[in-house]
Write a protein that holds these residues in place. Structure first.
Motif, PDB file in Angstrom:
ATOM      1  N   UNK A  23       0.816  -1.210   0.000  1.00  0.00           N
ATOM      2  CA  UNK A  23       0.000   0.000   0.000  1.00  0.00           C
ATOM      3  C   UNK A  23       0.847   1.257   0.000  1.00  0.00           C
ATOM      4  N   UNK A  24       0.623   2.128  -0.981  1.00  0.00           N
ATOM      5  CA  UNK A  24       1.437   3.328  -1.147  1.00  0.00           C
ATOM      6  C   UNK A  24       0.702   4.616  -0.866  1.00  0.00           C
ATOM      7  N   UNK A  25      -0.225   4.588   0.099  1.00  0.00           N
ATOM      8  CA  UNK A  25      -0.843   5.824   0.553  1.00  0.00           C
ATOM      9  C   UNK A  25      -0.008   6.472   1.641  1.00  0.00           C
ATOM     10  N   UNK A  26      -0.580   7.496   2.273  1.00  0.00           N
ATOM     11  CA  UNK A  26       0.162   8.227   3.298  1.00  0.00           C
ATOM     12  C   UNK A  26       0.600   7.319   4.436  1.00  0.00           C
ATOM     13  N   UNK A  27      -0.243   6.346   4.801  1.00  0.00           N
ATOM     14  CA  UNK A  27       0.085   5.465   5.924  1.00  0.00           C
ATOM     15  C   UNK A  27       1.281   4.567   5.584  1.00  0.00           C
ATOM     16  N   UNK A  60      -0.371   3.860  -8.391  1.00  0.00           N
ATOM     17  CA  UNK A  60       0.710   4.798  -8.121  1.00  0.00           C
ATOM     18  C   UNK A  60       0.584   5.265  -6.674  1.00  0.00           C
ATOM     19  N   UNK A  61       1.636   5.856  -6.154  1.00  0.00           N
ATOM     20  CA  UNK A  61       1.575   6.380  -4.802  1.00  0.00           C
ATOM     21  C   UNK A  61       0.406   7.355  -4.667  1.00  0.00           C
ATOM     22  N   UNK A  62      -0.252   7.289  -3.536  1.00  0.00           N
ATOM     23  CA  UNK A  62      -1.415   8.119  -3.147  1.00  0.00           C
ATOM     24  C   UNK A  62      -2.718   7.655  -3.746  1.00  0.00           C
ATOM     25  N   UNK A  63      -2.709   6.710  -4.720  1.00  0.00           N
ATOM     26  CA  UNK A  63      -3.969   6.278  -5.319  1.00  0.00           C
ATOM     27  C   UNK A  63      -4.832   5.590  -4.262  1.00  0.00           C
ATOM     28  N   UNK A  64      -6.121   5.640  -4.471  1.00  0.00           N
ATOM     29  CA  UNK A  64      -7.072   5.131  -3.492  1.00  0.00           C
ATOM     30  C   UNK A  64      -7.782   6.281  -2.831  1.00  0.00           C
ATOM     31  N   UNK A 120      10.593   1.001  -3.865  1.00  0.00           N
ATOM     32  CA  UNK A 120       9.164   1.204  -4.104  1.00  0.00           C
ATOM     33  C   UNK A 120       8.820   0.623  -5.466  1.00  0.00           C
ATOM     34  N   UNK A 121       7.866  -0.307  -5.470  1.00  0.00           N
ATOM     35  CA  UNK A 121       7.399  -0.933  -6.709  1.00  0.00           C
ATOM     36  C   UNK A 121       6.002  -0.400  -7.004  1.00  0.00           C
ATOM     37  N   UNK A 122       5.869   0.382  -8.057  1.00  0.00           N
ATOM     38  CA  UNK A 122       4.570   0.948  -8.433  1.00  0.00           C
ATOM     39  C   UNK A 122       3.917   0.088  -9.514  1.00  0.00           C
ATOM     40  N   UNK A 123       2.613   0.243  -9.620  1.00  0.00           N
ATOM     41  CA  UNK A 123       1.817  -0.522 -10.593  1.00  0.00           C
ATOM     42  C   UNK A 123       2.152  -2.011 -10.494  1.00  0.00           C
ATOM     43  N   UNK A 124       2.087  -2.494  -9.281  1.00  0.00           N
ATOM     44  CA  UNK A 124       2.503  -3.868  -9.005  1.00  0.00           C
ATOM     45  C   UNK A 124       1.521  -4.505  -8.024  1.00  0.00           C
TER      46      UNK A 124
END
Length: 801
Positions: free
Chosen positions: A10-14, A37-41, A168-172
Motif C-alpha cells: 500500500x502506497x498511501x500516506x500510511x 501509483x503512490x497516493x492512489x485510493x 518502491x514498486x509501483x503498478x505492481x
C-alpha cells in the motif's frame, strides 16, 4: 524471487510513512509495493486537514506528529515544501454538551502539551470574520492546525525513504499471499517477494489484502464528498490585502467543515446516512478515480453551512470530489500486530489517513523496532475487534461512525449500532431484571439496573439517570449481597508439564501454589504493563488465567508467543465458561445454603458443587467485600444463576453492574487494566510493586523494569479525594499544582459507600503531592492524595468474613 526484510503493501500516506520511518530507524531491505501509483485510493483526493483535536492522548500524538513531520521535518530534509498551511482551526457549537466536550479536550491537551483554547462567540468573530455567530455558545481553537497537500507530503516521505535505501514498486498489484517456511511469500504482478515481515497498509484495499492473509479486517470504504468553490470575492480581497489565511472551521452540530483553498473555499459535509462502497472488494481497475457528484444527499448540510458562512454562496461550485475513505467500527485506525500471525502487521483502516498517517507510520515503526509501541496502543491496536466483528458489524458500525463523525463523545458512551454480537448465557435473564447493557469487546454486559424495563442511559458529562440506581447497587453489595454477570472476562487454560514454569516466566509475580490465586503483570520489553492476568492454579499441570475482555486477542497472542520453548498447551476458553460474581456480607450464607463443600480462605480456589452444579469458586473480590467469582460451564450457567437467585432472596440479594463495580473498586484504590495499567507505565508506578518478585527468575521486560524502578523520574499512581462539585470526574483530566500540569486522571467515580469523589491519577512529578487541583470541564477543584484507600483499608471485609 525478491527478498525483503519488510514488505509493505500500500502506497498511501500510511504505508509510505511507515517506509520512511523504518528506514530512518535503520531498517534495511524494506520494500513497498503499490497496486497503482503512490497516493492512489484515498490519499490523493483527501482535503488534507491536519488537527491536534482528539479525545485520546495516543490519537492526539499521531496527529501532532503528522503536523510536525509535514510542516517542519520533511521540508528540512528534502528542501521541498509539503504544502503545509498553518491556518489554525476552530470548532464552533450551539450545544451546551459540546462546550463540555470542548472543555474536556482542552484540559487533556494542556497535559499533553498542545495549545487548544476555548472560544467565546466574540473570539469566533475575531478569528473568522466570515462566520456568523448567531446562537453560538462558543468553540475551541487549535492554533497549530492546518492543511497539507497530500501528494506532496506522501512523495516527500517516499523521496527520503528511497534516499535511505527503500525500494518502491509501483503498478505492481498483489495477487496472493501465503506463509511458507517462516516467511511471507507474496506474489505480485512483477515479482514474487519473500519477506520476513508483512505489513497490510492497503487502505481502501485493506479488507482484500487481509483476506489473502487469512484475517478479518473490520474496515469499510465509505464515500465522502466535498465541494470546491470558484473564487469567493471576500476571500480574494483578503488575499489582496495581505491578510492571513482564514482558519479552518467546523460545525459539528451541522456536520460540516470549511477551509480556504487559494481564493475560494472547500466545504466538506458528513451526512448521517453514509454510503458504503465496494464492501467486499474494490474494482480491480480503481485507482485515482472518483464517483459522480451526488450533492442531493448533502444539500441540507450545504444550506446550513451557507447560513453560518454566507460567503459560500458567492463562489459557485468549481468541482466536487466524491471518493472512498475507510472507516473502522470506531473510526480509529488499525495499527499493530495482526492477530494469530507471526511477523504480520496492520496499518490500515484510517478515515483520517493524511491527518494520522505521518504519526501512524512513526508509531508502528517504533513498535516493530522496539517490540512495544511508544504510547498506549489500546485505542488503535489492530486486535481490538475479534472474529465477532463480521460483515454486518463492520458495515453497520462504519455507517454509524461516518454519521457520527462529529458526534459528541460522552464519557461512558454506548453507541447503539450492531449490538448483541456476543451474549452471555444469562443475557435475557439480566435484561428481564432491568439490566441496561453496555458493550465490551462485542459482549453485552450489564452496566446498571433500572426499575423500568427498556430504560437507557441518558448521555451526559454530568450525573446521569444511572447515578441513583448505581448508589442502590453499591448499598446492596455492602449491606446484603449482590449478583453480577462477569462472563466477559477473557479466559485461558494452560496445561502441560511446564505450566508452572511458563507462568513463572510470564510476568512479574511467581506462580501461586495449587489451590491459590495470584496476580501477575506481563511486561513489554520496555517494562510497561502489557497484560494483567489473574492466575488460578488448579493443579501442577493445569492453570486457569483470566484477563480483561478487551484484551482477548492481545493476550492470546502474548501467551502464544511466550509459550515458545515450554511444553504447554494453551486453550482460549472465553466462551466455554460463564462467571457469576456473588459479593457482599451475606454471600457466604447464600453459598452455604447450596453446598456442603469448603469455600476456602481469601485468594483461594475450590472446585465445588453448588446446587449440584460443578463450579470453580474463586474467593476474590474486586469490590472490597466478601465474595466469590463462580466460574461455571456456559451451558449450566442459567441453572446456577436461578438457584443462587432463589437462595439469595431471603438474604436480600440484588444485582449490580459494571458502573457499581467501577465505583467500588476505586474506593479500594484498585487500578484497572486499560485505564490505569498501560504499556506506558510499569506495575511499580501503578501501585503494584508488591507483586513484583524478580529474584531468581527471568521474564521479558525485567531489566527495563528494574532500571525504571530505580529512576528518580518514574511516575506514580495516586488515589485522590476530589472536592465535590456539580460534575464527577471520569478520565483524562489534568492535575495541577499551581500553574503546572503535574499529572493526569486515568479513572474516577463517585464512591457511594464512602460518600467521596475519588480518582486515580498519575503524577509525573512524584513530589508534587501538595496543593493539587483537578481540572474538570474547565473548572479546577481541590484534590488531596490519600495515604490509604477510604474503604476497609485493612481488607477485613474480604479476608476475615
Amino acid at each position: 524471487m525478491t527478498d525483503a526484510n519488510v514488505l509493505i503493501i500500500g502506497g498511501g500516506a500510511m504505508g509510505v510513512s511507515l517506509l520512511y520511518h523504518l528506514t530512518k530507524a535503520g531498517w534495511s531491505d524494506v520494500v513497498l509495493t503499490e497496486k497503482n501509483d503512490l497516493t492512489h485510493g484515498s490519499t490523493w483526493h483527501a482535503a488534507g486537514l491536519c488537527t491536534h483535536f482528539a479525545h485520546n492522548p495516543t490519537i492526539q500524538e499521531l496527529r501532532a506528529t503528522s503536523v510536525r513531520l509535514y510542516r517542519d521535518i520533511l521540508p528540512d530534509e528534502t528542501g521541498d515544501t509539503c504544502g503545509f498551511h498553518r491556518s489554525g482551526a476552530m470548532r464552533i457549537t450551539t450545544n451546551p454538551d459540546r462546550m463540555d466536550e470542548f472543555a474536556h479536550v482542552a484540559g487533556l491537551s494542556r497535559f499533553t502539551g498542545y495549545d487548544l483554547q476555548m472560544l467565546t462567540p466574540d473570539d469566533v468573530e475575531r478569528l473568522h470574520p466570515l462566520a456568523r455567530t448567531d446562537g453560538l455558545l462558543g468553540g475551541i481553537y487549535e492554533p497549530d492546525d492546518g492543511h497539507v497537500d497530500p501528494s506532496l507530503a506522501t512523495n516527500a516521505m517516499a523521496k527520503m525513504a528511497r534516499r535511505n535505501g527503500a525500494t518502491i514498486l509501483r503498478y505492481n498489484p498483489v495477487t496472493s499471499v501465503r506463509r511458507e517456511d517462516g516467511l511471507w511469500i507474496v506474489e505480485t504482478e512483477k515479482a514474487t517477494i519473500r519477506a520476513k515481515h508483512l505489513v497490510n497498509a492497503a487502505g481502501t484495499w485493506g479488507w482484500e489484502i487481509g483476506h489473502m492473509m487469512g484475517l478479518n479486517i473490520p474496515s469499510v470504504p465509505v464515500l465522502h464528498q466535498y465541494l470546491v468553490t470558484d473564487t469567493v470575492p471576500v476571500v480574494a480581497d483578503r488575499i489582496k490585502q495581505g491578510l492571513p489565511e482564514l482558519p479552518m472551521i467546523r460545525d459539528p452540530e451541522e456536520s460540516w467543515y470549511v477551509r480556504q483553498e487559494r481564493d475560494g473555499l472547500i466545504l466538506g459535509p458528513y451526512e448521517k446516512d453514509a454510503q458504503p462502497w465496494s464492501i467486499d472488494g474494490c474494482p480491480p481497475e480503481f485507482g485515482a478515480d472518483l464517483m459522480p457528484a451526488d450533492l442531493d444527499r448533502v444539500e441540507h448540510i450545504i444550506m446550513a453551512a451557507m447560513e453560518r458562512i454566507p460567503a459560500l454562496e458567492t463562489g459557485g461550485v468549481k468541482s466536487v470530489v466524491n471518493g472512498p475513505i475507510t472507516f473502522t467500527p470506531d473510526a480509529n485506525p488499525l495499527i499493530g500486530p495482526a492477530h494469530g500471525l507471526d511477523n504480520a502487521w496492520l496499518l490500515t483502516g484510517s478515515s483520517m489517513g493524511v491527518m494520522e498517517g505521518g504519526g501512524a507510520g512513526w508509531f508502528l515503526a517504533h513498535w516493530m523496532t522496539h517490540g512495544a509501541p511508544p504510547m498506549d496502543a489500546l485505542a488503535v491496536d489492530s486486535r481490538r475487534f475479534g472474529s465477532w466483528a463480521d460483515r454486518d458489524y463492520r458495515v453497520t458500525k462504519a455507517v454509524e461512525c461516518f454519521g457520527l463523525q462529529f458526534g459528541v463523545h460522552y464519557p461512558h458512551e454506548e453507541r447503539p449500532a450492531a449490538r448483541g454480537k456476543r451474549l452471555s448465557p444469562i443475557h435475557d435473564l439480566m435484561v428481564e431484571r432491568g439490566a441496561v447493557m453496555g458493550a465490551a469487546y462485542g459482549w453485552e454486559r450489564p452496566n446498571w439496573f433500572s426499575d423500568h424495563l427498556g430504560d437507557e442511559a441518558v448521555p451526559s458529562f454530568r450525573r446521569s439517570n444511572w447515578f441513583a440506581p448505581v448508589a442502590q447497587e453499591c448499598e446492596r453489595v455492602s449491606t446484603a449481597v449482590g449478583l453480577a454477570d462477569m462472563s466477559v472476562f477473557s479466559k485461558f487454560e494452560v496445561t502441560g508439564p511446564d505450566a508452572r514454569a511458563f507462568i513463572d516466566a510470564l510476568g512479574t509475580n511467581r506462580c501461586p501454589r495449587v489451590g491459590r490465586i495470584g496476580l501477575t503483570h506481563a511486561l513489554s520489553p520496555a517494562g510497561g504493563t502489557e497484560s494483567e492476568f489473574t492466575v488460578t492454579v488448579l493443579g501442577e499441570q493445569h492453570i486457569y488465567l483470566t484477563s480483561a475482555a478487551a484484551a482477548e486477542e492481545r493476550d492470546a497472542d502474548l501467551l502464544r508467543r511466550r509459550a515458545n520453548g515450554f511444553d504447554v498447551i494453551l486453550t482460549n476458553v472465553t466462551e466455554t465458561w460463564g462467571v457469576l460474581g456473588l459479593m457482599g456480607p451475606n454471600s457466604r450464607a447464600v453459598l452455604e445454603s447450596l453446598t456442603n463443600d469448603d469455600l476456602g480462605p481469601w485468594l483461594s480456589l475450590r472446585e465445588i458443587t453448588v446446587a449440584d452444579i460443578p463450579v470453580r469458586a474463586l474467593r476474590v473480590s474486586y469490590v472490597g467485600e466478601l465474595g466469590w467469582e463462580l466460574h461455571v460451564k456456559a451451558e449450566q450457567m442459567k441453572d446456577l444463576f436461578q438457584a443462587i437467585e432463589k437462595a439469595g432472596t431471603p438474604h436480600g440479594l440484588g444485582y449490580f453492574g459494571a458502573y457499581a463495580m467501577n465505583a467500588m473498586r476505586l474506593e479500594k484504590g484498585y487500578a484497572a487494566w486499560g485505564a490505569d495499567f498501560t504499556t506506558e507505565r510499569t506495575p511499580a508506578e501503578t501501585g503494584a510493586g508488591h507483586l513484583i518478585k524478580p529474584e531468581g527468575r527471568e521474564f521479558i521486560g525485567k531489566p527495563a523494569l528494574l532500571d525504571r524502578m530505580a529512576s528518580p523520574d518514574r511516575w506514580e499512581l495516586v488515589l485522590l479525594e476530589v472536592e465535590p462539585g456539580d460534575v464527577d470526574p471520569y478520565y483524562a483530566h489534568g492535575l495541577y499544582q499551581g500553574d503546572s500540569c503535574v499529572g493526569i486522571v486515568t479513572s474516577a467515580a463517585h464512591g457511594h459507600r464512602t460518600g467521596k469523589t475519588l480518582a486515580l491519577a498519575y503524577l509525573r512529578d512524584r513530589d508534587a503531592v501538595d496543593g493539587l487541583k483537578v481540572e474538570i470541564l474547565g473548572h479546577r477543584r481541590g484534590a488531596s492524595v490519600l495515604s490509604h484507600p477510604p474503604y476497609d483499608p485493612q481488607n477485613a471485609r474480604m479476608r476475615n468474613a
